[in-house]
Design a protein around this motif. Sequence first.
Motif, PDB file in Angstrom:
ATOM      1  N   ASP A   1      39.622  34.994  34.232  1.00  0.00           N
ATOM      2  CA  ASP A   1      39.400  35.914  33.601  1.00  0.00           C
ATOM      3  C   ASP A   1      38.150  36.188  34.728  1.00  0.00           C
ATOM      4  O   ASP A   1      37.564  35.480  35.669  1.00  0.00           O
ATOM      5  CB  ASP A   1      38.089  35.703  32.714  1.00  0.00           C
ATOM      6  CG  ASP A   1      38.814  35.125  31.067  1.00  0.00           C
ATOM      7  OD1 ASP A   1      39.413  36.444  30.898  1.00  0.00           O
ATOM      8  OD2 ASP A   1      37.706  34.613  29.960  1.00  0.00           O
ATOM      9  N   VAL A   2      37.246  37.765  34.847  1.00  0.00           N
ATOM     10  CA  VAL A   2      36.621  38.242  35.914  1.00  0.00           C
ATOM     11  C   VAL A   2      36.093  39.000  35.755  1.00  0.00           C
ATOM     12  O   VAL A   2      35.958  39.885  34.935  1.00  0.00           O
ATOM     13  CB  VAL A   2      37.327  38.438  37.247  1.00  0.00           C
ATOM     14  CG1 VAL A   2      38.290  39.549  37.361  1.00  0.00           C
ATOM     15  CG2 VAL A   2      36.267  38.297  38.606  1.00  0.00           C
TER      16      VAL A   2
ATOM     17  N   PRO B   1      50.218  44.831  35.499  1.00  0.00           N
ATOM     18  CA  PRO B   1      48.964  45.527  36.606  1.00  0.00           C
ATOM     19  C   PRO B   1      48.048  46.681  36.496  1.00  0.00           C
ATOM     20  O   PRO B   1      48.539  47.515  35.523  1.00  0.00           O
ATOM     21  CB  PRO B   1      49.420  45.642  37.688  1.00  0.00           C
ATOM     22  CG  PRO B   1      51.390  44.970  37.438  1.00  0.00           C
ATOM     23  CD  PRO B   1      51.407  44.958  36.572  1.00  0.00           C
ATOM     24  N   LEU B   2      46.942  46.666  36.500  1.00  0.00           N
ATOM     25  CA  LEU B   2      46.303  48.151  36.693  1.00  0.00           C
ATOM     26  C   LEU B   2      46.757  48.901  37.936  1.00  0.00           C
ATOM     27  O   LEU B   2      47.141  48.724  39.088  1.00  0.00           O
ATOM     28  CB  LEU B   2      44.624  47.160  36.838  1.00  0.00           C
ATOM     29  CG  LEU B   2      43.629  46.890  36.271  1.00  0.00           C
ATOM     30  CD1 LEU B   2      42.129  46.683  36.886  1.00  0.00           C
ATOM     31  CD2 LEU B   2      43.591  47.346  34.930  1.00  0.00           C
ATOM     32  N   LEU B   3      46.911  50.255  37.260  1.00  0.00           N
ATOM     33  CA  LEU B   3      46.775  51.715  37.972  1.00  0.00           C
ATOM     34  C   LEU B   3      45.707  51.854  39.255  1.00  0.00           C
ATOM     35  O   LEU B   3      46.020  52.613  39.918  1.00  0.00           O
ATOM     36  CB  LEU B   3      48.051  52.957  37.413  1.00  0.00           C
ATOM     37  CG  LEU B   3      48.569  52.734  36.333  1.00  0.00           C
ATOM     38  CD1 LEU B   3      48.875  53.624  35.410  1.00  0.00           C
ATOM     39  CD2 LEU B   3      49.735  51.581  37.435  1.00  0.00           C
ATOM     40  N   GLU B   4      44.012  51.272  38.550  1.00  0.00           N
ATOM     41  CA  GLU B   4      43.347  52.314  39.579  1.00  0.00           C
ATOM     42  C   GLU B   4      42.525  50.901  39.869  1.00  0.00           C
ATOM     43  O   GLU B   4      42.870  49.999  38.782  1.00  0.00           O
ATOM     44  CB  GLU B   4      42.542  53.238  38.294  1.00  0.00           C
ATOM     45  CG  GLU B   4      43.087  53.985  37.941  1.00  0.00           C
ATOM     46  CD  GLU B   4      43.425  54.964  39.004  1.00  0.00           C
ATOM     47  OE1 GLU B   4      42.301  55.090  40.150  1.00  0.00           O
ATOM     48  OE2 GLU B   4      44.028  55.331  39.764  1.00  0.00           O
ATOM     49  N   PRO B   5      42.744  50.514  40.612  1.00  0.00           N
ATOM     50  CA  PRO B   5      41.199  49.234  40.795  1.00  0.00           C
ATOM     51  C   PRO B   5      40.204  48.806  39.809  1.00  0.00           C
ATOM     52  O   PRO B   5      39.504  49.897  40.002  1.00  0.00           O
ATOM     53  CB  PRO B   5      41.030  49.247  42.841  1.00  0.00           C
ATOM     54  CG  PRO B   5      40.598  51.178  42.946  1.00  0.00           C
ATOM     55  CD  PRO B   5      41.950  51.620  41.915  1.00  0.00           C
ATOM     56  N   VAL B   6      39.480  47.933  39.902  1.00  0.00           N
ATOM     57  CA  VAL B   6      38.409  47.432  39.319  1.00  0.00           C
ATOM     58  C   VAL B   6      37.191  47.964  39.939  1.00  0.00           C
ATOM     59  O   VAL B   6      37.174  47.325  40.962  1.00  0.00           O
ATOM     60  CB  VAL B   6      39.107  45.373  38.859  1.00  0.00           C
ATOM     61  CG1 VAL B   6      37.252  45.962  38.146  1.00  0.00           C
ATOM     62  CG2 VAL B   6      39.863  46.077  37.737  1.00  0.00           C
TER      63      VAL B   6
ATOM     64  N   SER C   1      23.379  50.250  36.717  1.00  0.00           N
ATOM     65  CA  SER C   1      23.617  48.857  36.307  1.00  0.00           C
ATOM     66  C   SER C   1      25.889  48.288  35.348  1.00  0.00           C
ATOM     67  O   SER C   1      25.274  48.453  34.645  1.00  0.00           O
ATOM     68  CB  SER C   1      23.087  47.859  35.386  1.00  0.00           C
ATOM     69  OG  SER C   1      23.837  46.320  35.696  1.00  0.00           O
ATOM     70  N   PRO C   2      27.271  48.870  36.661  1.00  0.00           N
ATOM     71  CA  PRO C   2      27.877  48.513  35.917  1.00  0.00           C
ATOM     72  C   PRO C   2      27.705  47.531  35.596  1.00  0.00           C
ATOM     73  O   PRO C   2      27.835  46.594  36.617  1.00  0.00           O
ATOM     74  CB  PRO C   2      28.750  49.671  36.693  1.00  0.00           C
ATOM     75  CG  PRO C   2      27.821  49.602  37.911  1.00  0.00           C
ATOM     76  CD  PRO C   2      26.381  49.039  37.815  1.00  0.00           C
ATOM     77  N   ARG C   3      29.172  47.039  35.388  1.00  0.00           N
ATOM     78  CA  ARG C   3      30.310  45.622  34.647  1.00  0.00           C
ATOM     79  C   ARG C   3      31.530  46.035  35.014  1.00  0.00           C
ATOM     80  O   ARG C   3      32.145  46.806  33.808  1.00  0.00           O
ATOM     81  CB  ARG C   3      29.384  45.193  32.959  1.00  0.00           C
ATOM     82  CG  ARG C   3      30.521  43.556  32.879  1.00  0.00           C
ATOM     83  CD  ARG C   3      30.185  43.233  32.035  1.00  0.00           C
ATOM     84  NE  ARG C   3      28.924  42.577  31.929  1.00  0.00           N
ATOM     85  CZ  ARG C   3      28.056  42.418  30.709  1.00  0.00           C
ATOM     86  NH1 ARG C   3      28.778  43.074  29.860  1.00  0.00           N
ATOM     87  NH2 ARG C   3      26.582  42.959  30.935  1.00  0.00           N
ATOM     88  N   ALA C   4      32.523  45.042  35.550  1.00  0.00           N
ATOM     89  CA  ALA C   4      33.757  45.215  35.675  1.00  0.00           C
ATOM     90  C   ALA C   4      34.331  44.084  34.803  1.00  0.00           C
ATOM     91  O   ALA C   4      33.778  43.320  35.654  1.00  0.00           O
ATOM     92  CB  ALA C   4      34.228  45.497  37.049  1.00  0.00           C
ATOM     93  N   THR C   5      35.249  44.582  33.878  1.00  0.00           N
ATOM     94  CA  THR C   5      35.897  43.034  33.534  1.00  0.00           C
ATOM     95  C   THR C   5      37.667  43.251  33.819  1.00  0.00           C
ATOM     96  O   THR C   5      37.473  44.198  33.571  1.00  0.00           O
ATOM     97  CB  THR C   5      35.549  42.508  32.257  1.00  0.00           C
ATOM     98  OG1 THR C   5      35.652  43.785  31.084  1.00  0.00           O
ATOM     99  CG2 THR C   5      34.130  42.788  32.375  1.00  0.00           C
TER     100      THR C   5
END
Length: 124
Positions: free
Chosen positions: A78-79, A119-124, A18-22
């Motif tokens: 926030d996401v 910005p992130l370099l890798e997608p969330v 169960s992963p969580r991405a924030t």
Amino acid sequence: VGWAQGGPVQGAVRAFFSPRATGHVQGPWSCRYSFTTVSNNGVRLWIDNVEVIHHWSAHGAAKDTSAPVNLTAGQKYDVKMEFYENSGVATARLLWTPPGQAQAAIPQTQLYSPAVSAPLLEPV
């Protein structure tokens, strides 16, 4: 993200994780955006601490779409997305639909990690 028959990290069991991405999402225009998850098991999505998608049960491939959410251009919201894998092929994707646009993955330039303002370099 598709994990196929694997898990979210090297050596993880292929089921029952169960992963969580924030992080943060930033809309390029002030308007209402719909968010969509594509998953094959439980998924929950919060935008600015408001749960907008709740499909927290074992299920086959499914798309769930939120009611439209107001975003102000340039403001970060926030996401948080949670997913659980029960068995089989694991998939969890987050898409959005700005008004007048086609549904698509959120561009990397509009996603930010919690501790970084660039910005992130890798997608969330």
